[in-house]
Design a protein around this motif. Structure first.
Motif, mmCIF file in Angstrom:
data_model
loop_
_atom_site.group_PDB
_atom_site.id
_atom_site.type_symbol
_atom_site.label_atom_id
_atom_site.label_comp_id
_atom_site.label_asym_id
_atom_site.label_seq_id
_atom_site.Cartn_x
_atom_site.Cartn_y
_atom_site.Cartn_z
ATOM 1 N N GLU A 79 7.255 2.700 -11.408
ATOM 2 C CA GLU A 79 6.536 3.705 -12.511
ATOM 3 C C GLU A 79 6.917 4.609 -12.925
ATOM 4 O O GLU A 79 8.202 4.630 -12.876
ATOM 5 C CB GLU A 79 5.068 4.060 -10.900
ATOM 6 N N THR A 80 6.578 5.560 -13.709
ATOM 7 C CA THR A 80 6.771 6.393 -14.574
ATOM 8 C C THR A 80 7.139 7.925 -14.854
ATOM 9 O O THR A 80 6.286 8.318 -15.417
ATOM 10 C CB THR A 80 6.389 6.256 -15.953
ATOM 11 N N GLY A 81 7.630 8.144 -13.021
ATOM 12 C CA GLY A 81 7.290 8.861 -12.843
ATOM 13 C C GLY A 81 9.154 10.044 -12.860
ATOM 14 O O GLY A 81 9.312 9.683 -14.078
ATOM 15 N N GLU A 82 8.440 11.212 -12.042
ATOM 16 C CA GLU A 82 9.980 11.874 -12.343
ATOM 17 C C GLU A 82 10.995 11.210 -11.621
ATOM 18 O O GLU A 82 12.210 11.911 -12.410
ATOM 19 C CB GLU A 82 9.935 13.052 -11.583
ATOM 20 N N GLY A 83 11.484 10.104 -11.078
ATOM 21 C CA GLY A 83 12.488 9.627 -10.537
ATOM 22 C C GLY A 83 12.640 9.961 -8.965
ATOM 23 O O GLY A 83 12.561 11.390 -9.132
ATOM 24 N N GLY A 137 11.616 7.749 -14.045
ATOM 25 C CA GLY A 137 11.175 6.848 -13.119
ATOM 26 C C GLY A 137 11.393 6.535 -11.830
ATOM 27 O O GLY A 137 12.417 6.511 -12.089
ATOM 28 N N SER A 138 10.369 5.039 -11.047
ATOM 29 C CA SER A 138 11.786 4.331 -10.355
ATOM 30 C C SER A 138 11.227 3.106 -10.213
ATOM 31 O O SER A 138 9.632 2.934 -10.941
ATOM 32 C CB SER A 138 10.952 5.447 -9.441
ATOM 33 N N THR A 139 11.891 2.041 -9.768
ATOM 34 C CA THR A 139 11.300 0.756 -9.110
ATOM 35 C C THR A 139 11.935 0.197 -7.525
ATOM 36 O O THR A 139 13.017 0.892 -7.513
ATOM 37 C CB THR A 139 12.155 -0.347 -10.272
ATOM 38 N N PHE A 140 10.637 0.309 -6.739
ATOM 39 C CA PHE A 140 11.196 0.130 -5.282
ATOM 40 C C PHE A 140 11.249 -1.309 -5.307
ATOM 41 O O PHE A 140 9.924 -1.856 -5.568
ATOM 42 C CB PHE A 140 9.621 0.890 -4.866
ATOM 43 N N TRP A 141 11.955 -2.448 -5.028
ATOM 44 C CA TRP A 141 11.414 -3.336 -4.928
ATOM 45 C C TRP A 141 12.191 -3.921 -3.358
ATOM 46 O O TRP A 141 12.910 -3.405 -2.706
ATOM 47 C CB TRP A 141 13.496 -4.207 -5.861
ATOM 48 N N PHE A 142 11.593 -5.640 -2.749
ATOM 49 C CA PHE A 142 11.650 -6.173 -2.223
ATOM 50 C C PHE A 142 11.745 -7.207 -1.987
ATOM 51 O O PHE A 142 10.724 -7.719 -2.702
ATOM 52 C CB PHE A 142 10.523 -5.898 -0.465
ATOM 53 N N THR A 143 12.212 -7.724 -0.963
ATOM 54 C CA THR A 143 12.680 -9.429 -1.139
ATOM 55 C C THR A 143 12.096 -10.228 0.242
ATOM 56 O O THR A 143 11.364 -9.804 0.986
ATOM 57 C CB THR A 143 13.519 -9.617 -1.716
ATOM 58 N N SER A 178 0.334 -1.582 0.077
ATOM 59 C CA SER A 178 -0.021 0.220 0.179
ATOM 60 C C SER A 178 1.067 0.728 -0.102
ATOM 61 O O SER A 178 0.466 2.302 -0.612
ATOM 62 C CB SER A 178 -0.975 0.192 1.581
ATOM 63 N N ASN A 179 1.662 1.563 1.115
ATOM 64 C CA ASN A 179 2.611 2.487 0.774
ATOM 65 C C ASN A 179 3.130 2.562 0.022
ATOM 66 O O ASN A 179 3.149 3.848 -0.476
ATOM 67 C CB ASN A 179 4.046 2.742 1.693
ATOM 68 N N LEU A 180 3.943 1.568 -1.020
ATOM 69 C CA LEU A 180 5.052 1.500 -2.403
ATOM 70 C C LEU A 180 4.197 1.550 -3.245
ATOM 71 O O LEU A 180 3.940 3.400 -4.364
ATOM 72 C CB LEU A 180 5.653 0.838 -2.627
ATOM 73 N N LEU A 181 2.725 1.916 -3.575
ATOM 74 C CA LEU A 181 1.580 2.117 -4.632
ATOM 75 C C LEU A 181 1.253 3.400 -4.266
ATOM 76 O O LEU A 181 0.809 4.063 -5.499
ATOM 77 C CB LEU A 181 0.521 0.766 -4.295
ATOM 78 N N THR A 182 0.580 3.776 -3.251
ATOM 79 C CA THR A 182 0.335 4.968 -2.902
ATOM 80 C C THR A 182 1.014 6.092 -3.240
ATOM 81 O O THR A 182 1.338 7.240 -4.595
ATOM 82 C CB THR A 182 0.197 5.089 -1.386
ATOM 83 N N ASN A 183 2.727 5.236 -2.920
ATOM 84 C CA ASN A 183 3.901 6.626 -3.905
ATOM 85 C C ASN A 183 3.868 6.573 -5.672
ATOM 86 O O ASN A 183 4.254 8.188 -6.161
ATOM 87 C CB ASN A 183 5.334 6.387 -3.212
ATOM 88 N N ALA A 184 3.657 5.213 -5.929
ATOM 89 C CA ALA A 184 3.345 5.594 -7.191
ATOM 90 C C ALA A 184 2.634 6.480 -7.682
ATOM 91 O O ALA A 184 2.133 6.867 -8.640
ATOM 92 C CB ALA A 184 3.517 4.191 -7.720
ATOM 93 N N LEU A 185 1.410 6.540 -7.761
ATOM 94 C CA LEU A 185 0.447 6.619 -7.625
ATOM 95 C C LEU A 185 0.339 8.403 -7.846
ATOM 96 O O LEU A 185 0.095 9.684 -8.596
ATOM 97 C CB LEU A 185 -1.258 6.928 -7.205
ATOM 98 N N HIS A 240 3.174 10.146 -7.692
ATOM 99 C CA HIS A 240 4.476 10.591 -8.416
ATOM 100 C C HIS A 240 4.648 10.282 -9.624
ATOM 101 O O HIS A 240 5.023 10.571 -10.708
ATOM 102 C CB HIS A 240 5.442 10.270 -8.084
ATOM 103 N N THR A 241 3.140 9.585 -10.157
ATOM 104 C CA THR A 241 2.617 9.668 -11.385
ATOM 105 C C THR A 241 2.183 10.459 -12.528
ATOM 106 O O THR A 241 1.089 10.768 -11.832
ATOM 107 C CB THR A 241 2.711 8.202 -11.941
ATOM 108 N N LYS A 242 2.566 11.072 -13.193
ATOM 109 C CA LYS A 242 1.167 11.859 -14.035
ATOM 110 C C LYS A 242 0.224 11.403 -15.007
ATOM 111 O O LYS A 242 0.437 9.881 -15.143
ATOM 112 C CB LYS A 242 2.523 12.709 -14.548
#
Length: 616
Positions: free
Chosen positions: A544-548, A599-605, A511-518, A520-522
Motif C-alpha cells: 500500500e502507498t500509506g505512511e509507512g 508505504g509498506s509491503t507485508f509479505w508471507f510465504t 483479511s487482516n493485511l487488507l484491513t490494515n492497508a485500507l 492506512h492508505t489515504k
C-alpha cells in the motif's frame, strides 16, 4: 558360581511375578482401549459436527445481521456461501454417523430446519427494501435460525449423554479390573519378593560393610579398609576400594590433591544449582556440566560428538548448537526473547520447558575460550502465561452475547424503532455503534488468537490454486476500496500452481493485511496484492502507498497488543499476531518491508504443492 549368576537366580521369582502382572496389565489396557475407541468412533464425531454446524449457522446469521446494519451492503448470498457449505458438509457427516436411538429422527428434523432456513435466507437476500429485510430478519429468519440451533443442540446433547454413559461404564469396568489387578499384583509381588529377599539377603550381606567403608572414604577417611573374604566379585571390588583409598591418601598429601579439592569445590558449587549448566569449549565440545544438566541432557562431560547426537534429544541439541554458535561467534551473550525460545524436554518428572541463557568464557587476554549455558526451567512460568491467555479468552467469550444484544439494541434505536430521536441523541448513538463495532472486532480477534495459540483450531490444508486464493481474498474488500477512493489490484505470476493451505484460515490472514492497508492508505492511493514463486513456496505480498512504518517497529508489530505510533485509535493490535500464528502453523514465514513516507509491503510465504513427474 559367580555373584552375578547368584543374583540373577535370586531375582527369578520377582521377574516371574512382574511378567504375570505385565500380561494382566496389557490385557486390561486393551479392554479399556476398546471402550475409548467406541466413544471416539460413535459419538465424538457427531458432537464435533453439531458444534461446527452451530458455529456455521451463527456466523451465517451474523453475516445477515451485519450486512443489514452496514451502510454499504455486500451481496448477502456470496458473503454467507462459505458458512453454508461448511454447514452442509458437517450435516452430511452427521447423517452418515447415526449411532444412537432417535438420532436419525433428530438428523431429519435438523435437515428440514436447515432447508427452511436456507430458503428464508435466500428470500432475505432477494429483498430490495432494507426495512422489509430487517423486519423479515427479526420476525422470520431469527426463528428459523433458533430452530436449526435447537435441532443441532438435540443431536449434541444426545451424543454427549451417550459419551457420558459410555465413559461411566468404562470407569466402572476400569475400577473392577483395577481391583483384580491390585489383588493379583499384591499376591505376585508378595510371593516373588519373599523368595527373592531371602536369597538376596544371604548373598549381599558383605555389601553393607562395603557401603560403610566407602562412606568413610567419601568423608575423607582414606585409612578405612574393607575386610571381605572370598574370590567372587564382591571380594574383587573390596580389593579395588582398598587400593583406591590408598592412592587417594597419597593424592591428599600432595599438591595435586589440593588442586583436586579446589576442582571438587567448584564442581560442587555448579552441582548445587537446580537449573542445568553446560560449559562448552571453543571447539564446541562439552567441557563440564552439573548434575541437573546430566539428568536433562542424558549425557556426561567429554562425551563424543557421535554419541551425543544419539543420546541427546534432537530439539535440545539444535537449541544448544544455535545458542553456543551465537556466543562463540563473537556476538556477545545470548538472551532469549520470550517463551517462544523455550524448548520442551521430556524428563522423569514429565515434560519441562527450558529457556537458554549463555555468556562467553574469556581467557586472560580477553579471547573467547568457551561458553557457559544455563537452561532456566520456565515450566511453571509458561503455565502461568497460558492461564493468563485462557483468562483473557474466557472474558472475551463472555462478552460476545451481551455485546451482540447491545449492538442490536443500538441499531433499533438508530432506526427509531422505539421512537423518534433528536439530532444530539442520534449523534451519540452513532458514536456508540462505532465503539461497539470496534469492541466486537477486538473480542473476535482475542478469541481467534486464543484458539490458534492453544491449538484448539485444527488446520485442514488442501491444495488450492494461487489465483483462486488471491481472488477470493481481494473480492470482499473491493467495495470498501471503492468507497475510500482507493485502487485495489492484483498481480499474480502465471503458472504458480497450487499451495497447501487451510483456505478459511489463510483468508483471515489476507483479511487482516487488507484491513490494515485500507485503514492506512489515504484516498487516491493504491493497494496491490501480489503472488510470485520462490524456491519451494509462493510469496504473497500486500503493498500500500500509506505512511509507512519505522524500522524499529517492524518486529514488534507482530506481537500481541502492540501498535505502531500513529495507529488508528480503536485497533487492538491483534490482527498481525493472528496472521503470524496462522502462517507459521502452515510452515511459512511472515514479515514487512516499509520505509516511513513510502508505504509498506507485508509479505508471507506458503508451501507449494509438489507434483510428482509422471513417466511416459
Amino acid at each position: 558360581m559367580s555373584l552375578r549368576l547368584k543374583l540373577l537366580l535370586a531375582q527369578a521369582p520377582l521377574v516371574a511375578a512382574l511378567a504375570a502382572v505385565g500380561v494382566g496389565a496389557v490385557w486390561t489396557l486393551a479392554s479399556l482401549g476398546r471402550y475409548s475407541e467406541a466413544i471416539l468412533r460413535d459419538n465424538y464425531r457427531s458432537v464435533l459436527a453439531a458444534q461446527r454446524m452451530k458455529e456455521a449457522i451463527e456466523r451465517m446469521h451474523d453475516v445477515a445481521t451485519e450486512t443489514l446494519i452496514a451502510e454499504t451492503r455486500a451481496p448477502l448470498a456470496a458473503a454467507a456461501a462459505a458458512q453454508r457449505q461448511r454447514f452442509e458438509e458437517e450435516l452430511r457427516i452427521e447423517e452418515g454417523n447415526v449411532t444412537e436411538p432417535g438420532e436419525r429422527d433428530a438428523a431429519r428434523r435438523l435437515r428440514a430446519a436447515w432447508q427452511l432456513y436456507q430458503t428464508q435466507f435466500d428470500q432475505l437476500a432477494a429483498l430490495g427494501d432494507r426495512d422489509a429485510a430487517r423486519h423479515f430478519l427479526a420476525t422470520t429468519l431469527d426463528a428459523s435460525c433458533a430452530a436449526v440451533r435447537e435441532a443441532a443442540d438435540t443431536i449434541l446433547l444426545m451424543n454427549q449423554d451417550a459419551i457420558v454413559h459410555r465413559s461411566d461404564a468404562a470407569k466402572r469396568e476400569a475400577a473392577r479390573m483395577s481391583h483384580w489387578m491390585v489383588l493379583a499384583a499384591l499376591a505376585a509381588f508378595g510371593i516373588g519378593a519373599l523368595a527373592s529377599a531371602s536369597a538376596a539377603a544371604r548373598l549381599l550381606q558383605p555389601l553393607g560393610l562395603l557401603a560403610r567403608t566407602v562412606s568413610r572414604i567419601g568423608e575423607g577417611d582414606f585409612d578405612a579398609r574393607v575386610a571381605v573374604s572370598g574370590t567372587d566379585e564382591l571380594a574383587q571390588l573390596a580389593g579395588a576400594v582398598n587400593a583406591m583409598a590408598m592412592r587417594l591418601g597419597h593424592y591428599r598429601r600432595s599438591s595435586l590433591g589440593e588442586l583436586l579439592l579446589a576442582q571438587h569445590g567448584a564442581q560442587a558449587a555448579i552441582d548445587s544449582m537446580p537449573d542445568p549448566v553446560v560449559i562448552y569449549e571453543r571447539s564446541g565440545r562439552i567441557l563440564n556440566l552439573n548434575r541437573a544438566g546430566e539428568a536433562v541432557l542424558g549425557i556426561e562431560a567429554g562425551v563424543a560428538e557421535a554419541e551425543m547426537a544419539v543420546r541427546m534429544p534432537a530439539p535440545l541439541r539444535a537449541m544448544l548448537e544455535r545458542v553456543t554458535g551465537h556466543v562463540l561467534g563473537g556476538k556477545g551473550p545470548y538472551v532469549p526473547k520470550g517463551f517462544e525460545d523455550a524448548v520442551a524436554v521430556t524428563t522423569r518428572e514429565g515434560e519441562r520447558h527450558f529457556l537458554p541463557r549463555a555468556t562467553p568464557v574469556h581467557a586472560e587476554d580477553g579471547t573467547i575460550t568457551g561458553a557457559a549455558v544455563v537452561l532456566q526451567d520456565v515450566t511453571r512460568l509458561r503455565r502461568v502465561d497460558e492461564l493468563r491467555n485462557d483468562l483473557v479468552a474466557t472474558v472475551a467469550h463472555e462478552l460476545r452475547t451481551p455485546l451482540t444484544s447491545l449492538r442490536m439494541a443500538i441499531h433499533l434505536l438508530i432506526e427509531q424503532t422505539a421512537g423518534p430521536l433528536t439530532e444530539k441523541q442520534a449523534d451519540l448513538l452513532y458514536a456508540t455503534r462505532d465503539d461497539c463495532e470496534r469492541l466486537q472486532a477486538t473480542v473476535d480477534e482475542v478469541l481467534d488468537l486464543a484458539r490458534i495459540q492453544s491449538g484448539r483450531i485444527e488446520l485442514n490444508p488442501r491444495p488450492t490454486a494461487v489465483d483462486t486464493l488471491v481472488d477470493a481474498a481481494v473480492d470482499p474488500d473491493r467495495t470498501a476500496a471503492d468507497h475510500r477512493q482507493l485502487l485495489l489490484e492484483t498481480e499474480v505470476m502465471p503458472g504458480l500452481g497450487e499451495v497447501l493451505v487451510d483456505r478459511e484460515r489463510i483468508q483471515l490472514v489476507f483479511s487482516n493485511l487488507l484491513t490494515n492497508a485500507l485503514r492506512h492508505t489515504k484516498p487516491g492511493g493504491s493497494i496491490t496484492v501480489r503472488a510470485r514463486a520462490t524456491d519451494d513456496s509462493v510469496r504473497f505480498e500486500v503493498s500500500e502507498t500509506g505512511e509507512g512504518i519505522a524500522p524499529e517497529y517492524h518486529h514488534a508489530i507482530f506481537e500481541r497488543f502492540v501498535r505502531a505510533p500513529g495507529e488508528t485509535p480503536g485497533a487492538a493490535g491483534l490482527g498481525l499476531p493472528i496472521a503470524k500464528d496462522i502462517v507459521e502453523a502452515h510452515g511459512g514465514e511472515i514479515g514487512v518491508k516499509s520505509t516511513p513516507g513510502s508505504g509498506s509491503t507485508f509479505w508471507f510465504t506458503l508451501p507449494r504443492v509438489v507434483v510428482a513427474a509422471q513417466s511416459g
